[in-house]
Motif scaffolding. Structure first.
Motif, short mmCIF file in Angstrom:
data_model
loop_
_atom_site.label_atom_id
_atom_site.label_comp_id
_atom_site.label_asym_id
_atom_site.label_seq_id
_atom_site.Cartn_x
_atom_site.Cartn_y
_atom_site.Cartn_z
N SER A 92 34.15 37.84 40.92
CA SER A 92 33.84 37.09 42.13
C SER A 92 32.34 37.13 42.42
CB SER A 92 34.58 37.68 43.33
OG SER A 92 33.98 38.93 43.73
N GLU A 93 31.92 36.32 43.35
CA GLU A 93 30.56 36.44 43.86
C GLU A 93 30.45 37.78 44.60
OE1 GLU A 93 28.03 34.35 43.33
OE2 GLU A 93 29.33 33.03 42.16
N PRO A 107 40.26 39.45 51.41
CA PRO A 107 39.33 38.32 51.47
C PRO A 107 39.02 37.82 52.88
CG PRO A 107 41.08 37.89 49.88
CD PRO A 107 41.45 39.13 50.63
#
Length: 147
Positions: A92-93, A107
């Motif tokens: 992920s970023e 998230p």
């Protein structure tokens, strides 16, 4: 008496695929032992780590992909993320979260980018292996007291 965490067993469905994935991240192969048609164990270690992972055939009864929240610590999360992405991992970023109510696997409380103050333990990225075992990258530049 001191004790050290030596190995974490990962549940995987395809030993060769898992081995290729983790070696692709640059992890060192420590062992690949076949003990007959029903037993094989592979052990790999991330660079700089004193704890390894192992997986194989006849090694665990856990369901493949059921291990979540495995933590990998780095001093430079953006460089580590970039290297893992270049090596084919679906990372992920980088993100951070509000102190006091943040968990990297949730998230709903992720804020984009690294922690703006550069604090240790606050910047994360996540990825999964081909079976879905979940990993968290966490940046730590200064350890908490007692560590």
């Amino acid at each position: 008496m001191d004790v050290e965490l030596e190995v974490v067993v990962l549940p995987v469905s395809d030993v060769d695929r898992a081995k290729q994935f983790y070696e692709g991240l640059g992890w060192r192969e420590d062992a690949d032992i076949v003990g007959g048609a029903d037993f094989r164990i592979v052990q790999l270690t991330p660079p700089g780590s004193s704890c390894s992972i192992s997986f194989g055939t006849g090694v665990t009864t856990m369901a493949p992909g059921s291990l979540q929240g495995l933590l990998l610590v780095t001093k430079d999360i953006e460089a580590t993320r970039a290297e893992y992405v270049e090596r084919g991992a679906p990372v992920s970023e980088v993100f951070h979260g509000p102190a006091g109510r943040f968990h990297p696997e949730d998230p709903s409380v992720r804020l984009p980018g690294p922690d703006p103050e550069g604090r240790s333990y606050q910047s994360h990225a996540v990825f999964s292996d081909p079976d879905g075992n979940g990993w968290v990258l966490q940046q730590i530049t200064t350890r908490l007291p007692g560590r």
